[in-house]
Design an enzyme around this catalytic site. Structure first.
Site, mmCIF file in Angstrom:
data_model
loop_
_atom_site.group_PDB
_atom_site.id
_atom_site.type_symbol
_atom_site.label_atom_id
_atom_site.label_comp_id
_atom_site.label_asym_id
_atom_site.label_seq_id
_atom_site.Cartn_x
_atom_site.Cartn_y
_atom_site.Cartn_z
ATOM 1 N N THR A 1 2.388 79.690 26.431
ATOM 2 C CA THR A 1 3.392 79.042 25.592
ATOM 3 C C THR A 1 2.910 78.831 24.164
ATOM 4 O OG1 THR A 1 2.565 76.897 26.309
ATOM 5 C CG2 THR A 1 4.436 77.802 27.509
ATOM 6 N N SER A 54 5.990 66.127 27.513
ATOM 7 C CA SER A 54 6.624 67.343 27.005
ATOM 8 C C SER A 54 6.049 67.723 25.661
ATOM 9 C CB SER A 54 8.130 67.106 26.899
ATOM 10 O OG SER A 54 8.606 67.452 25.622
ATOM 11 N N LYS A 55 5.849 69.021 25.487
ATOM 12 C CA LYS A 55 5.276 69.471 24.231
ATOM 13 C C LYS A 55 6.230 69.213 23.080
ATOM 14 C CE LYS A 55 4.564 72.968 26.627
ATOM 15 N NZ LYS A 55 4.158 74.236 27.229
ATOM 16 N N ARG A 56 7.491 69.099 23.403
ATOM 17 C CA ARG A 56 8.506 68.819 22.390
ATOM 18 C C ARG A 56 8.358 67.408 21.838
ATOM 19 N NH1 ARG A 56 13.471 70.743 23.591
ATOM 20 N NH2 ARG A 56 14.320 72.382 22.272
#
Length: 472
Positions: free
Chosen positions: A13, A236-238
């Site tokens: 990712t 979450s990477k967000r």
RNA sequence: GCCCCAUUCGUCCAGCGGCCUAGGACGCCGGCCUUUCACGCCGGUAACACGGGUUCGAAUCCCGUAUGGGGUGCCA
């Protein structure tokens, strides 16, 4: 029993986040604890996206953390033909079928049948042929249950009626990770699948495929509790800044990071939290992993990191902090930096910081003359009523003849001035504060005396005189 | 909606039927040490979600409820 084979199988990712790192760590711990094999496998169904850069984004943080893998990295994309062969096998044996229905058509059929959501085997008997845009679906059993004997969660049953005929090959001809998972885990002899709880629901699907392919004994599953944020949501990477590389850049030590991660979802039986990884490897077991989600607490990470920093030798600390002390961001010109000064003062810095990027703040005045005095500190220390002007005068005079070779002597001189004044004025006079403000520009910092020997007589006297001049 | 999972101090971890008046750690609060700031040391704060069972006895076992989370994709 054959020795365990575990795998860490991240999707490329662009970076590795702490949740993934924790999964990798637990796999690694299990492998090392049992004398098993730790396999690294990149789950890249979209082969063209897997650039070297994306691979590095996985392998570098793992290596930094100290998680060495015994095999791989293998790439799912390089095993495409094997996955396709498995799809074909399922087609041949009647375990899978083609479906050309669009999302709209599926919904229409659902509505017509009074069913809401999902896919209800609509193309099972339509005898659709292959073609562009046609997917392959697995014929999931209509009744019965799949049982997951999860090491962490215990027995989990999933009724087959809740499993729809899921897609195993996309319309563009590429295989879905579920089939790739079954094929790869089988081919690679994976014995234990250790991963996040978010994948628990996909386990029965892979198990069903496994049986349909006639693979025999299945791996054992262990689903780890999720790592969550302050809002108790899956990291979450967000939303959350959780890239492992970001922690590295802030100055968390890899050993501290790994130690902290090991404490999320697991704890040693003797309750000693901060300890060498070798001991954690020794003590680790999947059976004692927690079930409940764990919040990733940066404050505790900071404490653990601080402990690891304190444990470094002066030389180790200086070397570890160097990237921050010599970077363009450092608050002094590059040629002013002197690692010998840092090493000499290392113990004092080490006990005051919890991340390596905080080191520079304590050292600035040693490499560059302060451009201004901190207002608060000045007004607190430089009051005439407390004889700050006389302190500076006498300290300057007394220090003028000293060679600055001995920290203890400098201490005696400076404190002696304060004591003498205390007696003469019959009021407590602290001489340390004005000297500190004059030298460092601020009111708090590392002990002065040794640092003064490092700064040197000329520079010390120049700063003391400059401060004295401010009194007018 | 449906499926799955979870629930001990604010947070992480211990506890796996009696050792629990629930232990450790982080944080927070107080004190000691100290002519700065820290470190260190000492002390304190604070939790078994709720309701039913089972048992001589439950934080520990069972069942509900509530709450939170995960999944429900031709992402992984």
């Amino acid at each position: 029993m054959t020795s365990p084979r575990v795998r860490f199988a991240p999707a490329p990712t662009g970076f590795l986040h702490v949740g993934s790192a924790r999964s990798a760590l637990f796999n690694w711990l299990y492998a090392r604890n049992t004398g098993g094999t730790f396999v690294l496998r990149v789950e890249d169904t979209n082969a063209e996206k897997t650039t070297q850069e994306f691979v590095d984004a996985i392998t570098e943080p793992l290596a930094w953390l100290g998680l060495d893998w015994d095999e791989g990295p293998y790439f799912q994309s390089e095993r495409l033909e094997l996955h396709m062969a498995a799809v074909q096998q399922l087609l041949n044996t009647g375990h899978a079928y083609y479906c050309d229905l669009s999302q709209e058509e599926i919904e229409a059929k659902n509505d017509e049948a009074g069913l809401k959501g999902g896919y209800h085997g609509w193309s099972r008997d339509r005898d659709v042929g292959d073609g562009p845009g046609v997917v392959v679906r697995f014929r999931a059993p209509d009744d019965g249950v799949t049982v997951i004997d999860d090491i962490v969660r215990g027995r989990v049953e999933i009724a087959h009626e809740t499993i729809e005929d899921f897609v195993i090959r996309r319309g563009d001809g590429s295989p879905v990770f579920l089939i790739a998972n079954a094929v790869d885990d089988h081919d690679m002899g994976i014995t234990h699948v250790i991963r996040g709880e978010d994948l628990l629901n996909t386990a029965p699907k892979v198990m069903l495929l496994w049986d349909a392919l006639g693979y025999g004994e299945k791996p054992v599953y262990a689903h780890l509790p999720l790592l969550v944020n302050e809002q108790r949501k899956k990291l979450s990477k967000r939303r959350d800044s959780v890239a492992l590389a970001a922690f590295r850049d802030e100055g968390y030590l890899p050993d501290a990071m790994a130690n902290a991660l090991a404490l999320l979802g697991w704890g040693p039986p003797d309750e000693v939290e901060i300890r060498p990884m070798a001991e954690i490897v020794e003590l680790f077991s999947l059976e004692t992993v927690n079930k409940a989600a764990a919040m990733f607490d940066v404050q505790k990470l900071g404490h653990i990191n601080a402990e690891y920093i304190k444990g470094l030798s002066a030389a180790e600390f200086t070397a570890a902090a160097e990237p921050w002390l010599t970077s363009d961001e450092a608050p002094w010109p590059a040629d002013a930096y002197d690692s010998a000064v840092v090493e000499a003062l290392a113990p004092e810095i080490q006990q005051r910081i919890s991340k390596l990027d905080e080191a520079a703040g304590w050292l600035t005045w040693l490499f560059v003359r302060p451009t201004e005095f901190d207002e608060k500190s000045w007004s607190k220390a430089m009051v005439k009523g407390r004889a700050a002007d006389r302190v500076l005068d006498e300290v300057i005079a007394a220090l003028d003849g000293d060679d600055f070779s001995d920290a203890g002597r400098i201490e005696q001189i400076v404190l002696g001035v304060g004591d003498a004044l205390t007696e003469a004025l019959d009021a407590r006079v602290m001489s340390q504060a004005p000297v500190r403000v004059a030298l460092t520009g601020g009111g708090a910092g590392i002990p002065l005396w040794q640092a003064m020997t490092l700064l040197g007589r000329d520079e010390c006297l120049a700063r003391l005189r400059a401060a004295r001049a401010q009194f007018g």
